[in-house]
Structures are given as C-alpha cells and as structure tokens.
Scaffold this motif. Structure first.
Motif, mmCIF file in Angstrom:
data_model
loop_
_atom_site.group_PDB
_atom_site.id
_atom_site.type_symbol
_atom_site.label_atom_id
_atom_site.label_comp_id
_atom_site.label_asym_id
_atom_site.label_seq_id
_atom_site.Cartn_x
_atom_site.Cartn_y
_atom_site.Cartn_z
ATOM 1 N N VAL A 30 -3.160 9.263 -7.062
ATOM 2 C CA VAL A 30 -2.322 8.522 -8.007
ATOM 3 C C VAL A 30 -1.660 7.330 -7.319
ATOM 4 O O VAL A 30 -1.625 6.220 -7.870
ATOM 5 N N VAL A 31 -1.153 7.529 -6.109
ATOM 6 C CA VAL A 31 -0.537 6.423 -5.363
ATOM 7 C C VAL A 31 -1.565 5.335 -5.107
ATOM 8 O O VAL A 31 -1.293 4.148 -5.284
ATOM 9 N N TYR A 32 -2.772 5.707 -4.714
ATOM 10 C CA TYR A 32 -3.826 4.717 -4.477
ATOM 11 C C TYR A 32 -4.176 3.966 -5.760
ATOM 12 O O TYR A 32 -4.376 2.754 -5.743
ATOM 13 N N LEU A 33 -4.252 4.670 -6.881
ATOM 14 C CA LEU A 33 -4.608 4.040 -8.152
ATOM 15 C C LEU A 33 -3.538 3.061 -8.631
ATOM 16 O O LEU A 33 -3.826 2.158 -9.416
ATOM 17 N N VAL A 34 -2.324 3.217 -8.179
ATOM 18 C CA VAL A 34 -1.265 2.254 -8.497
ATOM 19 C C VAL A 34 -1.265 1.124 -7.472
ATOM 20 O O VAL A 34 -1.145 -0.046 -7.821
ATOM 21 N N TRP A 35 -1.428 1.456 -6.203
ATOM 22 C CA TRP A 35 -1.313 0.487 -5.105
ATOM 23 C C TRP A 35 -2.490 -0.497 -5.048
ATOM 24 O O TRP A 35 -2.288 -1.701 -4.879
ATOM 25 N N ALA A 36 -3.709 -0.020 -5.197
ATOM 26 C CA ALA A 36 -4.900 -0.868 -5.039
ATOM 27 C C ALA A 36 -4.932 -2.048 -6.011
ATOM 28 O O ALA A 36 -5.171 -3.184 -5.581
ATOM 29 N N PRO A 37 -4.686 -1.861 -7.298
ATOM 30 C CA PRO A 37 -4.685 -3.017 -8.195
ATOM 31 C C PRO A 37 -3.570 -4.020 -7.883
ATOM 32 O O PRO A 37 -3.746 -5.224 -8.071
ATOM 33 N N LEU A 38 -2.426 -3.539 -7.420
ATOM 34 C CA LEU A 38 -1.342 -4.450 -7.057
ATOM 35 C C LEU A 38 -1.751 -5.350 -5.899
ATOM 36 O O LEU A 38 -1.517 -6.558 -5.920
ATOM 37 N N VAL A 39 -2.366 -4.768 -4.889
ATOM 38 C CA VAL A 39 -2.817 -5.543 -3.735
ATOM 39 C C VAL A 39 -3.911 -6.520 -4.150
ATOM 40 O O VAL A 39 -3.894 -7.694 -3.763
ATOM 41 N N ARG A 40 -4.850 -6.068 -4.955
ATOM 42 C CA ARG A 40 -5.933 -6.917 -5.420
ATOM 43 C C ARG A 40 -5.391 -8.070 -6.267
ATOM 44 O O ARG A 40 -5.842 -9.205 -6.150
#
Length: 71
Positions: A30-40
């Motif tokens: 869940v943390v990755y699914l929130v973090w990855a789009p923000l970075v992208r």
C-alpha cells in the motif's frame, strides 16, 4: 479477539508469523502504491518544466526579464 497477554497476541496460537507477515507485506504494498505515482508525477512535472524552458525562444525570455526587473 481477546488475548491474555501481548505475547499471545503476537503468537496467535502459532499463526502469528503468517498473520503479522501478511499485515507487513500488505502495508509495504500500500505504501508503494501511494509513493510510486507521487515520485513519477514529480519527475514528469520536472521534465515538462525543463522541456518548456528549453523550448522557449530567447525573445520571450528577454521580455519576461525586462518586465520583472527594473533597469
């Protein structure tokens, strides 16, 4: 659920390792699914800004400098 102690809650009658690892893996996903789009998204915005700045013609940049800065 009711447990007599914290140790019983963590062990969960022998199933604690499975249950807590499942919670941990789910939290990481869940943390990755929130973090990855923000970075992208941030990366894309930076790339677009850099491209827009590079594509600007010099006369446009001069007019912007002249309107913002006093001679």
């Amino acid at each position: 659920m009711y447990f007599d102690s914290l140790t019983d809650a963590l062990q969960m009658a022998g199933h604690g390792a499975f249950v807590w690892s499942a919670y941990g893996i789910t939290l990481l996903v869940v943390v990755y699914l929130v973090w990855a789009p923000l970075v992208r998204s941030r990366s894309t915005v930076r790339r677009i800004r850099a491209s827009t700045f590079a594509d600007s013609n010099p006369s446009t940049l001069e007019s912007l400098r002249g309107s913002n800065n006093a001679p």
